[in-house]
Design an enzyme around this catalytic site. Structure first.
Site, PDB file in Angstrom:
ATOM      1  N   ASP A  42     -30.800  67.698 -28.497  1.00  0.00           N
ATOM      2  CA  ASP A  42     -29.808  66.755 -29.007  1.00  0.00           C
ATOM      3  C   ASP A  42     -28.414  67.353 -28.798  1.00  0.00           C
ATOM      4  OD1 ASP A  42     -29.972  64.260 -31.342  1.00  0.00           O
ATOM      5  OD2 ASP A  42     -28.056  65.280 -31.000  1.00  0.00           O
ATOM      6  N   ASN A  99     -35.682  56.937 -36.246  1.00  0.00           N
ATOM      7  CA  ASN A  99     -34.854  55.939 -36.914  1.00  0.00           C
ATOM      8  C   ASN A  99     -35.050  54.602 -36.207  1.00  0.00           C
ATOM      9  OD1 ASN A  99     -33.745  57.943 -38.605  1.00  0.00           O
ATOM     10  ND2 ASN A  99     -32.233  58.484 -37.052  1.00  0.00           N
ATOM     11  N   GLY A 105     -30.497  53.784 -39.425  1.00  0.00           N
ATOM     12  CA  GLY A 105     -29.447  54.647 -38.904  1.00  0.00           C
ATOM     13  C   GLY A 105     -29.579  54.917 -37.410  1.00  0.00           C
ATOM     14  N   GLN A 106     -30.305  54.051 -36.707  1.00  0.00           N
ATOM     15  CA  GLN A 106     -30.490  54.263 -35.270  1.00  0.00           C
ATOM     16  C   GLN A 106     -29.206  53.929 -34.514  1.00  0.00           C
ATOM     17  OE1 GLN A 106     -33.496  51.784 -33.449  1.00  0.00           O
ATOM     18  NE2 GLN A 106     -33.594  53.057 -31.611  1.00  0.00           N
ATOM     19  N   HIS A 112     -36.964  57.065 -29.849  1.00  0.00           N
ATOM     20  CA  HIS A 112     -36.923  58.524 -29.745  1.00  0.00           C
ATOM     21  C   HIS A 112     -37.382  59.155 -31.046  1.00  0.00           C
ATOM     22  CE1 HIS A 112     -32.939  57.047 -30.963  1.00  0.00           C
ATOM     23  NE2 HIS A 112     -32.840  58.131 -31.722  1.00  0.00           N
ATOM     24  N   HIS A 114     -36.918  62.596 -33.290  1.00  0.00           N
ATOM     25  CA  HIS A 114     -36.135  63.818 -33.497  1.00  0.00           C
ATOM     26  C   HIS A 114     -37.107  64.905 -33.946  1.00  0.00           C
ATOM     27  CE1 HIS A 114     -32.102  61.725 -33.905  1.00  0.00           C
ATOM     28  NE2 HIS A 114     -32.910  60.726 -34.177  1.00  0.00           N
TER      29      HIS A 114
END
Ligand code: AMP
Length: 124
Positions: A42, A99, A105-106, A112, A114
Site C-alpha cells: 500500500d 472495505n 470507507g472504500q 481488494h 488489506h
C-alpha cells in the site's frame, strides 16, 4: 461514492488506479503475482507491513461477489496466506480487511484485501 450499477469491467476498461497497476501503466511494489491475483505494498501504509491483495478480474467490491466467484475467492484467501508467508508474518499474525462501499470507507472501486502486520494492531 462507489456505485453498483456496473460492477465489472474488462481488463482494459478497468479505469481504477488498480487497473493501471495491473496493466503496469503505473509502478507498484509487487510482492506476489499469479494468473488470477496480484499483491503489492500500500502506498500509504497504516501498519509496519500493509499489502493489498486484488483479483486481476475486476469487480467493484465484495458486494459484487457471485456464487460463480467462489473458486476465485478461495484463491484470493490462499494468496493472502502465501503473501503472509513470504513477508514472514505468519507466525506472529496479521489482520485482513476489505472495505465495501461508502459506509465501509472504500476509496478504490476494485475489490481488494488489506493485509496488515508487522506490529501489534489495535483500534479495531
Ligand atoms: P480502500 O480505502 O479500502 O479502498 O483502500 C484503498 C487503498 O489503496 C488505500 O489504502 C490506499 O492507500 C491504497 N492506494 C491507493 N493508490 C495506490 C497506489 N497507487 N499504490 C498502492 N496503494 C494505493
Amino acid at each position: 461514492m462507489i456505485a453498483l450499477n456496473k460492477n465489472r469491467h474488462s481488463f482494459t476498461e478497468n479505469d481504477t488506479i488498480f487497473g493501471k497497476i495491473l496493466r503496469k501503466e503505473i509502478p507498484a511494489d509487487i510482492v506476489y503475482e499469479d494468473e488470477k491475483a496480484i499483491a503489492f505494498h500500500d502506498v500509504a501504509p497504516r501498519a509496519k507491513i500493509h499489502v493489498l491483495i486484488i483479483p486481476k478480474q475486476h469487480m467493484t467490491c465484495l458486494r459484487c461477489m457471485e456464487p460463480a466467484d467462489g473458486e476465485l475467492m478461495a484463491h484470493l484467501l490462499s494468496v493472502i496466506n502465501k503473501v503472509a508467508d513470504k513477508l514472514g508474518v505468519t507466525e506472529k499474525g496479521f489482520r485482513v480487511v476489505t472495505n465495501a462501499g461508502e459506509h465501509g470507507g472504500q476509496t478504490v472501486p476494485h475489490l481488494h484485501f488489506h493485509l496488515m502486520a508487522g506490529e501489534e494492531l489495535h483500534d479495531f
